[in-house]
Design a protein around this motif. Sequence first.
Motif, PDB file in Angstrom:
ATOM      1  N   SER A  33      -8.086 -35.269  67.230  1.00 24.95           N
ATOM      2  CA  SER A  33      -7.238 -36.483  67.198  1.00 24.95           C
ATOM      3  C   SER A  33      -8.022 -36.706  68.687  1.00 24.95           C
ATOM      4  CB  SER A  33      -5.548 -35.885  68.047  1.00 24.95           C
ATOM      5  OG  SER A  33      -4.873 -36.227  66.902  1.00 24.95           O
ATOM      6  N   GLU A  48      -6.781 -40.051  64.813  1.00 24.28           N
ATOM      7  CA  GLU A  48      -6.819 -38.850  64.569  1.00 24.28           C
ATOM      8  C   GLU A  48      -7.227 -38.482  62.949  1.00 24.28           C
ATOM      9  OE1 GLU A  48      -4.501 -37.664  61.688  1.00 24.28           O
ATOM     10  OE2 GLU A  48      -4.240 -35.730  61.791  1.00 24.28           O
ATOM     11  N   GLN A  99       3.337 -31.553  62.393  1.00 24.95           N
ATOM     12  CA  GLN A  99       3.110 -31.882  64.390  1.00 24.95           C
ATOM     13  C   GLN A  99       2.783 -30.668  65.065  1.00 24.95           C
ATOM     14  OE1 GLN A  99       2.924 -34.743  63.122  1.00 24.95           O
ATOM     15  NE2 GLN A  99       3.156 -35.567  65.186  1.00 24.95           N
ATOM     16  N   GLN A 102      -1.051 -29.705  70.360  1.00 26.76           N
ATOM     17  CA  GLN A 102      -2.548 -29.895  69.798  1.00 26.76           C
ATOM     18  C   GLN A 102      -3.485 -29.217  70.897  1.00 26.76           C
ATOM     19  OE1 GLN A 102      -3.143 -33.780  69.661  1.00 26.76           O
ATOM     20  NE2 GLN A 102      -1.746 -33.821  68.514  1.00 26.76           N
TER      21      GLN A 102
ATOM     22  N   SER B  94       6.091 -36.139  70.693  1.00 29.67           N
ATOM     23  CA  SER B  94       5.246 -36.248  69.209  1.00 29.67           C
ATOM     24  C   SER B  94       7.247 -35.878  68.017  1.00 29.67           C
ATOM     25  CB  SER B  94       4.584 -35.014  68.961  1.00 29.67           C
ATOM     26  OG  SER B  94       4.724 -33.755  67.904  1.00 29.67           O
ATOM     27  N   SER B 100       3.236 -40.279  63.049  1.00 28.49           N
ATOM     28  CA  SER B 100       3.503 -39.362  64.299  1.00 28.49           C
ATOM     29  C   SER B 100       2.517 -38.421  64.045  1.00 28.49           C
ATOM     30  CB  SER B 100       4.619 -38.757  64.542  1.00 28.49           C
ATOM     31  OG  SER B 100       5.290 -39.968  65.236  1.00 28.49           O
ATOM     32  N   LYS B 103      -0.955 -37.630  67.233  1.00 27.39           N
ATOM     33  CA  LYS B 103      -0.458 -37.923  68.009  1.00 27.39           C
ATOM     34  C   LYS B 103       0.259 -37.698  68.892  1.00 27.39           C
ATOM     35  CE  LYS B 103       0.949 -42.874  69.625  1.00 27.39           C
ATOM     36  NZ  LYS B 103       1.438 -44.242  69.323  1.00 27.39           N
ATOM     37  N   LEU B 104       0.169 -37.364  69.956  1.00 30.84           N
ATOM     38  CA  LEU B 104       1.159 -37.197  70.886  1.00 30.84           C
ATOM     39  C   LEU B 104       1.138 -38.332  71.641  1.00 30.84           C
ATOM     40  CD1 LEU B 104      -0.438 -33.584  72.596  1.00 30.84           C
ATOM     41  CD2 LEU B 104       1.576 -33.761  71.473  1.00 30.84           C
ATOM     42  N   THR B 105       2.493 -38.434  72.625  1.00 30.87           N
ATOM     43  CA  THR B 105       3.179 -39.635  73.599  1.00 30.87           C
ATOM     44  C   THR B 105       2.589 -38.929  74.817  1.00 30.87           C
ATOM     45  OG1 THR B 105       3.315 -41.371  71.616  1.00 30.87           O
ATOM     46  CG2 THR B 105       3.847 -41.907  74.037  1.00 30.87           C
TER      47      THR B 105
END
Lengths: 113, 116
Positions: A33, A48, A99, A102, B94, B100, B103-105
């Motif tokens: 990402s 990403e 998820q 990261q 996330s 998502s 993707k981290l917000t």
Amino acid sequence: KAGVTQTPRYLIKTRGQQVTLSCSPISGHRSVSWYQQTPGQGLQFLFEYFSETQRNKGNFPGRFSGRQFSNSRSEMNVSTLELGDSALYLCASSPGLNQETQYFGPGTRLLVL
Amino acid sequence: AQSVTQLDSQVPVFEEAPVELRCNYSSSVSVYLFWYVQYPNQGLQLLLKYLSGSTLVESINGFEAEFNKSQTSFHLRKPSVHISDTAEYFCAVSGPGGTSYGKLTFGQGTILTVHP
């Protein structure tokens, strides 16, 4: 294991030029990402990649693009640079199956003059 | 859409005092929550995470955070801070798959300054 690496660490470009940034993920990670960090906008998601395919993208203009290679290394490209593109560009890797956490690289600091 | 609010942009504190950095999130689906720390001129380092299970999570350097689903909060706490904890802290969220992916917000960050 070696961490996420990014090259170059610093770049100075002028308006109108283009730039390519590189990111090597942690060994075995298939997801990369990219984020842009600026004092005004904070950390914003660019896109990403997983197994050479873009799975998700943020709200950035088409001047921002990326790709991923078969070894999971990723590059992002910014064409026709603008002053507002000056930022710290961070990449992060994860296994990519869900998820997961990261892990971030040190970033590339881009200055556009 | 997910969003994260860090309620304090700057938190000054004296060494050995307790600290709480506040984070609230907004999401219509189940979330995963993270705290990252950033030292000057460096990338983000993971501090701790909540994926599932126990709502109280701890880091190896004395920080802890509690996931509170009813209050949609994930506040970060440390009972006694050190000078070396001076840094910027980011709360992130996330969600599962779909839009998502990867993707981290992030929240806007909280600068913690520990004074001697």
